[in-house]
Motif scaffolding. Sequence first.
Motif, mmCIF file in Angstrom:
data_model
loop_
_atom_site.group_PDB
_atom_site.id
_atom_site.type_symbol
_atom_site.label_atom_id
_atom_site.label_comp_id
_atom_site.label_asym_id
_atom_site.label_seq_id
_atom_site.Cartn_x
_atom_site.Cartn_y
_atom_site.Cartn_z
ATOM 1 N N ASN A 146 0.808 -1.220 0.000
ATOM 2 C CA ASN A 146 0.000 0.000 0.000
ATOM 3 C C ASN A 146 0.846 1.277 0.000
ATOM 4 N N GLN A 147 2.177 1.137 0.068
ATOM 5 C CA GLN A 147 3.063 2.307 0.074
ATOM 6 C C GLN A 147 3.953 2.377 -1.173
ATOM 7 N N ILE A 148 3.842 1.401 -2.075
ATOM 8 C CA ILE A 148 4.754 1.328 -3.220
ATOM 9 C C ILE A 148 4.673 2.586 -4.084
ATOM 10 N N GLY A 149 3.440 3.016 -4.392
ATOM 11 C CA GLY A 149 3.292 4.188 -5.249
ATOM 12 C C GLY A 149 3.894 5.437 -4.637
ATOM 13 N N LEU A 150 3.601 5.675 -3.372
ATOM 14 C CA LEU A 150 4.148 6.841 -2.669
ATOM 15 C C LEU A 150 5.664 6.772 -2.598
ATOM 16 N N PHE A 151 6.183 5.591 -2.280
ATOM 17 C CA PHE A 151 7.630 5.440 -2.143
ATOM 18 C C PHE A 151 8.323 5.625 -3.486
ATOM 19 N N ARG A 152 7.746 5.057 -4.548
ATOM 20 C CA ARG A 152 8.324 5.212 -5.877
ATOM 21 C C ARG A 152 8.430 6.684 -6.257
ATOM 22 N N ASP A 153 7.351 7.430 -6.057
ATOM 23 C CA ASP A 153 7.363 8.847 -6.399
ATOM 24 C C ASP A 153 8.426 9.599 -5.607
ATOM 25 N N LEU A 154 8.549 9.238 -4.328
ATOM 26 C CA LEU A 154 9.517 9.920 -3.463
ATOM 27 C C LEU A 154 10.948 9.613 -3.905
ATOM 28 N N VAL A 155 11.216 8.343 -4.206
ATOM 29 C CA VAL A 155 12.558 7.961 -4.650
ATOM 30 C C VAL A 155 12.934 8.682 -5.936
ATOM 31 N N LEU A 156 12.044 8.638 -6.918
ATOM 32 C CA LEU A 156 12.378 9.199 -8.226
ATOM 33 C C LEU A 156 12.506 10.717 -8.195
ATOM 34 N N SER A 157 11.623 11.381 -7.461
ATOM 35 C CA SER A 157 11.732 12.839 -7.386
ATOM 36 C C SER A 157 13.007 13.256 -6.648
ATOM 37 N N THR A 158 13.336 12.532 -5.566
ATOM 38 C CA THR A 158 14.556 12.845 -4.807
ATOM 39 C C THR A 158 15.804 12.587 -5.632
ATOM 40 N N MET A 159 15.832 11.461 -6.311
ATOM 41 C CA MET A 159 17.007 11.105 -7.098
ATOM 42 C C MET A 159 17.147 11.979 -8.340
ATOM 43 N N ASN A 160 16.041 12.314 -8.969
ATOM 44 C CA ASN A 160 16.108 13.188 -10.145
ATOM 45 C C ASN A 160 16.628 14.572 -9.781
ATOM 46 N N GLN A 161 16.206 15.074 -8.626
ATOM 47 C CA GLN A 161 16.722 16.369 -8.175
ATOM 48 C C GLN A 161 18.216 16.290 -7.892
ATOM 49 N N ALA A 162 18.638 15.196 -7.236
ATOM 50 C CA ALA A 162 20.064 15.024 -6.943
ATOM 51 C C ALA A 162 20.869 14.924 -8.242
ATOM 52 N N ALA A 163 20.304 14.248 -9.247
ATOM 53 C CA ALA A 163 20.996 14.128 -10.532
ATOM 54 C C ALA A 163 21.186 15.495 -11.182
ATOM 55 N N THR A 164 20.150 16.335 -11.110
ATOM 56 C CA THR A 164 20.259 17.682 -11.652
ATOM 57 C C THR A 164 21.350 18.473 -10.934
ATOM 58 N N ASP A 165 21.379 18.351 -9.598
ATOM 59 C CA ASP A 165 22.391 19.051 -8.810
ATOM 60 C C ASP A 165 23.802 18.555 -9.140
ATOM 61 N N ALA A 166 23.946 17.232 -9.243
ATOM 62 C CA ALA A 166 25.268 16.658 -9.506
ATOM 63 C C ALA A 166 25.797 17.060 -10.874
ATOM 64 N N SER A 167 24.925 17.112 -11.864
ATOM 65 C CA SER A 167 25.371 17.377 -13.233
ATOM 66 C C SER A 167 25.961 18.777 -13.404
ATOM 67 N N VAL A 168 25.577 19.702 -12.534
ATOM 68 C CA VAL A 168 26.094 21.075 -12.650
ATOM 69 C C VAL A 168 27.132 21.404 -11.584
ATOM 70 N N SER A 169 27.427 20.450 -10.697
ATOM 71 C CA SER A 169 28.433 20.699 -9.663
ATOM 72 C C SER A 169 29.818 20.333 -10.182
ATOM 73 N N PRO A 170 30.855 21.027 -9.747
ATOM 74 C CA PRO A 170 32.213 20.739 -10.243
ATOM 75 C C PRO A 170 32.643 19.302 -9.982
ATOM 76 N N GLY A 171 32.249 18.749 -8.820
ATOM 77 C CA GLY A 171 32.635 17.386 -8.480
ATOM 78 C C GLY A 171 31.710 16.328 -9.013
ATOM 79 N N ARG A 172 30.639 16.738 -9.723
ATOM 80 C CA ARG A 172 29.642 15.811 -10.276
ATOM 81 C C ARG A 172 29.112 14.860 -9.196
#
Length: 456
Positions: A146-172
């Motif tokens: 009963n938590q899979i959908g909520l957890f999936r959304d949370l994981v992907l949104s968190t990781m996608n934001q981190a990916a955006t941050d990493a791609s523009v940071s000097p240390g990637r």
Amino acid sequence: MLSYEQCMLSYTFFRDSVPAPSYVYHVCPSTATYTRNSSYFTNLITLLSSLSSRASLSNGFQNATAGEAPDILTGLFLCRGDLSTEVCRRCVVFAVSDTFTRCPNEKEVTLYYDDCMLRYSNRYILSTLNTNGGIILVNTQNITSNQIGLFRDLVLSTMNQAATDASVSPGRFATGKANFTAFQTLYGLVQCTPDLTTQQCLRCLNLTINQLPTDRIGGRSVVPSCNSRYELYLFYNESDIGSPKPQLDSAPPPQPISIPSPKPGEGGNSTVIVIAVVVPVTVIFLLLVAVFIFRAKRKTTAYETEPLAVVSTDGDDITTAGSLQFDFRAIEAATDKFSESNKLGQGGFGQVYKGTFPSGVQVAVKRLSKTSGQGEREFENEVVVVAKLQHRNLVRLLGFCLEGEEKILVYEYVPNKSLDYFLFADSTMQSQLDWKKRYKIVEGIARGILYLHQDS
């Protein structure tokens, strides 16, 4: 020139003098090898010595070259962005020694540990995106249904934001966190090798994030150029990297499917996923939408290691399909000799049957028409070409089988049929697809098509 024994004695001393980092995986194709008395070996010692010495002065990433053509080498190491210089140094020194144990005479080597990654090759590998020869690690504990959908959304949104941050940071490198429940926090970490451009880094991280198994409480995807990981516990040194940036309010893509490869005759707690699509691209489009409705389950007893592709490689290209091949007798037994009771359907390319292996793993077996006109060589070449496709919005092909005139494709099994059944064949099912769900399905299909046209 140093003898092999002298080199081994030296590196054994280095290895034994530092704590062993947690080993994850290694890749060393046997397509190109060297001998102990060759100039390549001498250059390799020079390269590894250079990387070892630079580890104590680095910011977590260094590269080096040694020798001259045709025996020139390039190498690099990458340490996790939250680790101290000393922890990084210890991991690199150990990896340099470990390479002679795990890959004693291969010219192309990648070693993965929790704290660092070491790569070297007889090809030029710097500033080059490489997503082959990776692995997926999954925690065996599932998220409650009963938590899979909520957890999936949370994981992907968190990781996608981190990916955006990493791609523009000097240390990637970047991390992210978000509250899952009142008592549980999700932590994520992404990293690219800093020699990649912003676009290359983001593309690499998007691929690894797409492969994360979001029905588990933890998972990671690692390829030579980048890696992504999430857990429901703090697995990195948060105090050393500062507070993560807030998340973007973006709608994440649908969840992936995680299916074990049912290779007959193999046991143990670890399962292998062979991610291979061996049908023409025109057929792939017909299979895109099935992954959005149901997820197959598997039982394991340990934290699993799942190679992204168990195939021989030559540089960035998959060159053989042997590891993707299933035994015909095993498939025949799984489908009860292709009995009518196991028949799922029939199309222009052949008939599809449900198969169940002794382990309990279910698959969909497509028995291609014997009049297709495609020879064995062409069939295997198509396996090699398309096996590199890796995207969770594509129904995965687990492998193939060639036996006489038999040409068989083995898919993951989707129990609740396809989208057209929900749309047209069952009025009860139609009501379950409101326009919000239909929009997400269309969005997911578009992501799969974009991957085929652009990223693959």
